[in-house]
Design a protein around this motif. Structure first.
Motif, mmCIF file in Angstrom:
data_model
loop_
_atom_site.group_PDB
_atom_site.id
_atom_site.type_symbol
_atom_site.label_atom_id
_atom_site.label_comp_id
_atom_site.label_asym_id
_atom_site.label_seq_id
_atom_site.Cartn_x
_atom_site.Cartn_y
_atom_site.Cartn_z
ATOM 1 N N ARG A 74 25.435 -53.229 30.954
ATOM 2 C CA ARG A 74 24.898 -53.911 29.760
ATOM 3 C C ARG A 74 24.186 -55.195 30.161
ATOM 4 O O ARG A 74 23.112 -55.500 29.636
ATOM 5 C CB ARG A 74 26.038 -54.193 28.786
ATOM 6 C CG ARG A 74 25.596 -54.761 27.473
ATOM 7 C CD ARG A 74 26.729 -54.886 26.501
ATOM 8 N NE ARG A 74 26.234 -55.433 25.257
ATOM 9 C CZ ARG A 74 26.889 -55.379 24.119
ATOM 10 N NH1 ARG A 74 28.077 -54.798 24.066
ATOM 11 N NH2 ARG A 74 26.373 -55.898 23.046
ATOM 12 N N ARG A 75 24.736 -55.921 31.095
ATOM 13 C CA ARG A 75 24.114 -57.153 31.595
ATOM 14 C C ARG A 75 22.769 -56.826 32.260
ATOM 15 O O ARG A 75 21.766 -57.507 32.015
ATOM 16 C CB ARG A 75 25.056 -57.859 32.554
ATOM 17 C CG ARG A 75 24.534 -59.177 33.100
ATOM 18 C CD ARG A 75 25.500 -59.857 34.071
ATOM 19 N NE ARG A 75 25.843 -58.964 35.164
ATOM 20 C CZ ARG A 75 27.082 -58.560 35.470
ATOM 21 N NH1 ARG A 75 28.107 -58.974 34.758
ATOM 22 N NH2 ARG A 75 27.290 -57.747 36.477
ATOM 23 N N ASP A 76 22.740 -55.784 33.079
ATOM 24 C CA ASP A 76 21.491 -55.391 33.742
ATOM 25 C C ASP A 76 20.445 -54.902 32.735
ATOM 26 O O ASP A 76 19.255 -55.196 32.893
ATOM 27 C CB ASP A 76 21.751 -54.297 34.781
ATOM 28 C CG ASP A 76 22.371 -54.812 36.062
ATOM 29 O OD1 ASP A 76 22.663 -56.039 36.152
ATOM 30 O OD2 ASP A 76 22.577 -53.997 36.987
ATOM 31 N N VAL A 77 20.879 -54.157 31.720
ATOM 32 C CA VAL A 77 19.943 -53.685 30.696
ATOM 33 C C VAL A 77 19.348 -54.879 29.957
ATOM 34 O O VAL A 77 18.142 -54.913 29.689
ATOM 35 C CB VAL A 77 20.626 -52.696 29.723
ATOM 36 C CG1 VAL A 77 19.745 -52.413 28.515
ATOM 37 C CG2 VAL A 77 20.967 -51.397 30.443
ATOM 38 N N ALA A 78 20.163 -55.870 29.656
ATOM 39 C CA ALA A 78 19.667 -57.078 28.985
ATOM 40 C C ALA A 78 18.626 -57.786 29.857
ATOM 41 O O ALA A 78 17.629 -58.311 29.352
ATOM 42 C CB ALA A 78 20.820 -58.016 28.665
ATOM 43 N N ALA A 79 18.830 -57.797 31.171
ATOM 44 C CA ALA A 79 17.893 -58.435 32.098
ATOM 45 C C ALA A 79 16.702 -57.537 32.417
ATOM 46 O O ALA A 79 15.664 -58.018 32.880
ATOM 47 C CB ALA A 79 18.614 -58.807 33.388
ATOM 48 N N GLY A 80 16.850 -56.240 32.205
ATOM 49 C CA GLY A 80 15.783 -55.296 32.516
ATOM 50 C C GLY A 80 15.716 -54.913 33.982
ATOM 51 O O GLY A 80 14.769 -54.253 34.417
ATOM 52 N N GLU A 81 16.719 -55.297 34.751
ATOM 53 C CA GLU A 81 16.758 -54.977 36.177
ATOM 54 C C GLU A 81 18.171 -55.176 36.714
ATOM 55 O O GLU A 81 19.004 -55.781 36.059
ATOM 56 C CB GLU A 81 15.790 -55.861 36.968
ATOM 57 C CG GLU A 81 16.149 -57.338 36.887
ATOM 58 C CD GLU A 81 15.140 -58.228 37.593
ATOM 59 O OE1 GLU A 81 14.096 -57.722 38.045
ATOM 60 O OE2 GLU A 81 15.400 -59.429 37.681
ATOM 61 N N GLY A 82 18.400 -54.675 37.911
ATOM 62 C CA GLY A 82 19.687 -54.858 38.568
ATOM 63 C C GLY A 82 20.156 -53.566 39.212
ATOM 64 O O GLY A 82 19.655 -52.482 38.917
ATOM 65 N N GLU A 83 21.110 -53.728 40.106
ATOM 66 C CA GLU A 83 21.573 -52.559 40.867
ATOM 67 C C GLU A 83 22.277 -51.538 39.988
ATOM 68 O O GLU A 83 22.161 -50.336 40.220
ATOM 69 C CB GLU A 83 22.476 -52.982 42.029
ATOM 70 C CG GLU A 83 23.792 -53.617 41.609
ATOM 71 C CD GLU A 83 24.613 -54.099 42.787
ATOM 72 O OE1 GLU A 83 25.747 -53.593 42.922
ATOM 73 O OE2 GLU A 83 24.130 -54.952 43.529
ATOM 74 N N HIS A 84 22.997 -51.966 38.962
ATOM 75 C CA HIS A 84 23.658 -51.014 38.068
ATOM 76 C C HIS A 84 22.629 -50.248 37.238
ATOM 77 O O HIS A 84 22.769 -49.054 37.000
ATOM 78 C CB HIS A 84 24.663 -51.734 37.176
ATOM 79 C CG HIS A 84 25.843 -52.239 37.926
ATOM 80 N ND1 HIS A 84 25.874 -53.493 38.473
ATOM 81 C CD2 HIS A 84 27.007 -51.650 38.253
ATOM 82 C CE1 HIS A 84 27.020 -53.662 39.107
ATOM 83 N NE2 HIS A 84 27.724 -52.552 38.984
ATOM 84 N N LEU A 85 21.585 -50.937 36.810
ATOM 85 C CA LEU A 85 20.522 -50.278 36.063
ATOM 86 C C LEU A 85 19.795 -49.285 36.964
ATOM 87 O O LEU A 85 19.487 -48.169 36.524
ATOM 88 C CB LEU A 85 19.538 -51.321 35.521
ATOM 89 C CG LEU A 85 18.516 -50.789 34.524
ATOM 90 C CD1 LEU A 85 18.216 -51.836 33.489
ATOM 91 C CD2 LEU A 85 17.253 -50.371 35.229
ATOM 92 N N ASP A 86 19.542 -49.651 38.219
ATOM 93 C CA ASP A 86 18.890 -48.728 39.160
ATOM 94 C C ASP A 86 19.729 -47.465 39.363
ATOM 95 O O ASP A 86 19.200 -46.351 39.365
ATOM 96 C CB ASP A 86 18.651 -49.413 40.505
ATOM 97 C CG ASP A 86 17.580 -50.495 40.438
ATOM 98 O OD1 ASP A 86 16.816 -50.540 39.448
ATOM 99 O OD2 ASP A 86 17.530 -51.307 41.383
#
Length: 132
Positions: A74-86
């Motif tokens: 959820r944090r990565d989705v809010a930022a639009g990037e990140g290792e969890h989102l990848d």
């Protein structure tokens, strides 16, 4: 089989192995022809199911990942990037993780907000992607 019991059989002791061999051989022939037809049918069905299971399994892993890493994702989705989102993008079969991240970020309110539909994140993503 005890050799002493052979005299109780209605056929001679020399004919017994031949009779047993014929029965076993006949059974093998019947089973082989049935097994070949069954094997061909089963192979076709199995190939179809493996393909279907593979797709379902990919989404199952995406669901499991989203459930277990809910806060970080959820944090990565809010930022639009990140290792969890990848990682989530890969599990969802998205080739362009950056574009997928921007799309998730742009749809954050629909995915996580109070108006978010019932069900898991994967289902919400799939439903929103189909409407675009």
């Amino acid at each position: 089989m005890n050799r002493n019991c052979l005299h109780h059989w209605p056929i001679g002791s020399a004919a017994l192995p031949l009779a047993l061999g014929a029965v076993i051989g006949l059974g093998a022939c019947v089973n082989d022809s049935g097994d070949l037809a069954t094997s061909a049918s089963t192979a076709g069905t199995t190939a179809y199911l493996i393909h279907e299971d593979r797709e379902d399994d990919d989404f199952a892993r995406a669901r499991d990942f989203a459930d277990k890493r809910f806060v970080a994702l959820r944090r990565d989705v809010a930022a639009g990037e990140g290792e969890h989102l990848d990682a989530f993008a890969n599990l969802m079969g998205e080739a362009d993780t950056e574009a997928f991240g921007r799309w998730l970020q742009g749809n954050y309110a629909s995915l996580y907000g109070p108006a978010a539909a019932e069900g898991d994140l994967v289902n919400r993503v799939v439903a929103l992607r189909e409407t675009r």
